[in-house]
Write a protein that holds these residues in place. Sequence first.
Motif, PDB file in Angstrom:
ATOM      1  N   GLN A   8       0.120  -0.389 -11.079  1.00 25.04           N
ATOM      2  CA  GLN A   8       1.256   0.422 -10.647  1.00 25.04           C
ATOM      3  C   GLN A   8       1.979  -0.223  -9.459  1.00 25.04           C
ATOM      4  O   GLN A   8       3.224  -0.236  -9.404  1.00 25.04           O
ATOM      5  CB  GLN A   8       0.779   1.824 -10.257  1.00 25.04           C
ATOM      6  N   ILE A   9       1.217  -0.760  -8.519  1.00 21.68           N
ATOM      7  CA  ILE A   9       1.817  -1.407  -7.349  1.00 21.68           C
ATOM      8  C   ILE A   9       2.610  -2.638  -7.773  1.00 21.68           C
ATOM      9  O   ILE A   9       3.750  -2.850  -7.316  1.00 21.68           O
ATOM     10  CB  ILE A   9       0.727  -1.782  -6.321  1.00 21.68           C
ATOM     11  N   VAL A  10       2.033  -3.455  -8.662  1.00 17.46           N
ATOM     12  CA  VAL A  10       2.729  -4.652  -9.141  1.00 17.46           C
ATOM     13  C   VAL A  10       4.032  -4.271  -9.833  1.00 17.46           C
ATOM     14  O   VAL A  10       5.084  -4.893  -9.615  1.00 17.46           O
ATOM     15  CB  VAL A  10       1.818  -5.450 -10.101  1.00 17.46           C
ATOM     16  N   GLU A  11       3.991  -3.217 -10.636  1.00  8.39           N
ATOM     17  CA  GLU A  11       5.195  -2.780 -11.344  1.00  8.39           C
ATOM     18  C   GLU A  11       6.259  -2.304 -10.359  1.00  8.39           C
ATOM     19  O   GLU A  11       7.454  -2.618 -10.510  1.00  8.39           O
ATOM     20  CB  GLU A  11       4.833  -1.654 -12.312  1.00  8.39           C
ATOM     21  N   ASP A  20       7.872   3.034  -2.340  1.00  6.60           N
ATOM     22  CA  ASP A  20       6.855   3.619  -3.224  1.00  6.60           C
ATOM     23  C   ASP A  20       5.630   2.710  -3.300  1.00  6.60           C
ATOM     24  O   ASP A  20       4.492   3.187  -3.304  1.00  6.60           O
ATOM     25  CB  ASP A  20       7.429   3.832  -4.627  1.00  6.60           C
ATOM     26  N   ALA A  21       5.866   1.400  -3.347  1.00  2.00           N
ATOM     27  CA  ALA A  21       4.753   0.452  -3.378  1.00  2.00           C
ATOM     28  C   ALA A  21       3.942   0.541  -2.095  1.00  2.00           C
ATOM     29  O   ALA A  21       2.696   0.518  -2.128  1.00  2.00           O
ATOM     30  CB  ALA A  21       5.277  -0.969  -3.583  1.00  2.00           C
ATOM     31  N   ALA A  22       4.639   0.663  -0.949  1.00  4.17           N
ATOM     32  CA  ALA A  22       3.947   0.770   0.338  1.00  4.17           C
ATOM     33  C   ALA A  22       3.095   2.037   0.395  1.00  4.17           C
ATOM     34  O   ALA A  22       1.961   2.023   0.903  1.00  4.17           O
ATOM     35  CB  ALA A  22       4.958   0.756   1.469  1.00  4.17           C
ATOM     36  N   ALA A  23       3.623   3.153  -0.128  1.00  2.00           N
ATOM     37  CA  ALA A  23       2.864   4.415  -0.119  1.00  2.00           C
ATOM     38  C   ALA A  23       1.616   4.305  -0.983  1.00  2.00           C
ATOM     39  O   ALA A  23       0.529   4.771  -0.600  1.00  2.00           O
ATOM     40  CB  ALA A  23       3.766   5.547  -0.610  1.00  2.00           C
ATOM     41  N   LEU A  24       1.751   3.672  -2.139  1.00  3.45           N
ATOM     42  CA  LEU A  24       0.591   3.535  -3.034  1.00  3.45           C
ATOM     43  C   LEU A  24      -0.432   2.556  -2.454  1.00  3.45           C
ATOM     44  O   LEU A  24      -1.648   2.699  -2.679  1.00  3.45           O
ATOM     45  CB  LEU A  24       1.067   3.071  -4.409  1.00  3.45           C
ATOM     46  N   ASP A  44       4.189  -8.869   0.080  1.00  3.25           N
ATOM     47  CA  ASP A  44       5.387  -8.761  -0.759  1.00  3.25           C
ATOM     48  C   ASP A  44       6.287  -7.615  -0.300  1.00  3.25           C
ATOM     49  O   ASP A  44       7.515  -7.727  -0.318  1.00  3.25           O
ATOM     50  CB  ASP A  44       4.982  -8.561  -2.221  1.00  3.25           C
ATOM     51  N   VAL A  45       5.676  -6.500   0.110  1.00  4.00           N
ATOM     52  CA  VAL A  45       6.463  -5.381   0.630  1.00  4.00           C
ATOM     53  C   VAL A  45       7.214  -5.813   1.884  1.00  4.00           C
ATOM     54  O   VAL A  45       8.425  -5.593   2.022  1.00  4.00           O
ATOM     55  CB  VAL A  45       5.570  -4.165   0.935  1.00  4.00           C
ATOM     56  N   ARG A  46       6.501  -6.439   2.812  1.00  2.00           N
ATOM     57  CA  ARG A  46       7.136  -6.849   4.066  1.00  2.00           C
ATOM     58  C   ARG A  46       8.194  -7.928   3.849  1.00  2.00           C
ATOM     59  O   ARG A  46       9.233  -7.942   4.503  1.00  2.00           O
ATOM     60  CB  ARG A  46       6.067  -7.342   5.051  1.00  2.00           C
TER      61      ARG A  46
END
Length: 460
Positions: A8-11, A20-24, A44-46
Motif C-alpha cells: 500500500q505504501i509503495v502504491e 497518505d504514505a507518511a501516515a501509513l 522517498d516521502v521526504r
Amino acid sequence: MDMLIQDQIVELLEDECLSDAAALLEKYLRLEGKDEFYYLASSDVRLGYEDYEGVITLLEEAMDTGISGPLIWERMADAKIGADEYESARSYLEMVRDSGEMDPGDEPRILFDLGRCAIAAEDYRQAVQHFEDLLLEEDNPETRFLLGMSYGELEQYDRMDDAFLGLLTDPEYKERIMEYMVYQDNPDVLVDYMFRTQLPEFDQRMTFSQFWLYHDSPLEAAEELEEAFALRREPEILTSAVILYAQCGKTAKARRLFRQLMALDVPSQDPELYAGLSLEALEVLEYGEKTCRGFVRTILARTGHSPEAVLCCAQFCLNHVFSDMAYELLQNQPEDLESALSAQWSELKTRACLQAEFYQEAYHCLKANPAPQDRLYRKNLAIASYCTGRSREALTESLAILPDGIGAIIAFLVYDERGEQEKAADVIRQMRRALAKEEPIEDLSNFIGFLEEIAGKTAA
C-alpha cells in the motif's frame, strides 16, 4: 513483516500521495520498527517534499545502524544533489555503480546524475565520458544538451556542434543553447549560433547586450540596447540603455536618451511601469533638485496622476528629501483605493509628514492606520508622540522597540524631562549591554551621536 502495508505504501508513493504514505508509514513503524523498507520509503516521502536535509539525516541514522547498500546510497545521492552537495553525491553514485548490485534499468539514471555532478565539479572531461556512455544506452535531448555544454567548456566546438545538432529545431533547447552561448568567452561562437538559429535582428541585439554585460563591458551593452530600441521602441530597453550609459560616465548621452524616454507613449494599461522606469532612469542622471522636481511633475502629468504613478513619484521624492513635494502629492488620497495601495499611501504620507516635521498630522495618520505589531510603525509613533508632547505614549512606544537608537534617545529624553535620571541611565545601560552582545541595533549612529552630545554638554 506486513507485506500488505508495504504494498500500500509503495502504491501511494507511486501515485505521489505523500501525506497518505507518511501516515501509513507511522503505522508500519509501530508494527515493524525501523528496517530497510522504513528508511527507503521515508526517504522517498521526504524527497517528494524536497526535504533533502531530512533525508540525509535519516539515511545517516540508517547507515549508523548497519542498514546500507545501493538503494540507500541512491537515495542519499538524490538528497545530496538536491542540497547542492555534488561531490558527496558523486561518491555515493560511484558506490552504487561499483557495487555490482545495480539494477540495469537504473544505469542510465546513475550515469546521468554522475554527469551532472561532474559538471558541478567542473570536471568536464569526466562529464563527457558519462554522457557519451549514457548515449550508448539511450538517446535523449537533455543528455545531448549537457554533453554539448561540457564540450563547450572544453572548447571542443566541433564536438559541441555535433551534440547540439538536432536540438536547434526544438524551441526550448534553442533558447537554452543561446543562453549558454551568452556566457561563453568566444563571441564568434555566439555569432555562429545566431546565424544557425536565424535569430531576428532585435533578438541578436538583446542577446549581445547580455553577452557584453556578462563580460563586464557595459558600454558595448548600452550600444546594443540603443540599437535594439531603434527596432522596437520599448521603454524597458531604453531605460536600461540610459542607466548603463550613465554608469559608464556617458552622462550627456544618457540624458539625450532620457528625453526620448520622456517622449514615449505611456502604456494606458500600465502607467505605473512607465513611471517606475522613468524614475529609475532619472535616479542615475545626477540632475539638480529643480530639474528633478520638474521631471517628476512631467511624469505625473504624462501618467494622468494615476494612484500608482503618484506613489512611485512620492517614493522618489522621499528618497531625495523633497518632503514638501511628497506631502503635496499625498495630500488627497483617492477614494476606493484597493487595500494594498491604501496602506502604501498612508505609510508614505506618514513618512512625508515626519520628514517635513508636520508631527501632529503624522500622529493622526499613524493612529488612523494602526499597525502595533510593526516595528517601524511603533518607532514613527514614538517620534510623532514625543514631538507633539504626548510623552507617555512616546515612552511606551520607544521602550517597546529597544534596543534601538531612536527609541533609546526618546526614552532617555522623556525620563530626563521627568527627572527620573536613574531610569534614563538604565536606558543607556540597556543599550550598552546590547552592544556588548553584538545585537543588531537600528539607528545606532544616531544614538552614539546623542551620547557624544550629552558628554560634550556635561564636560562644558
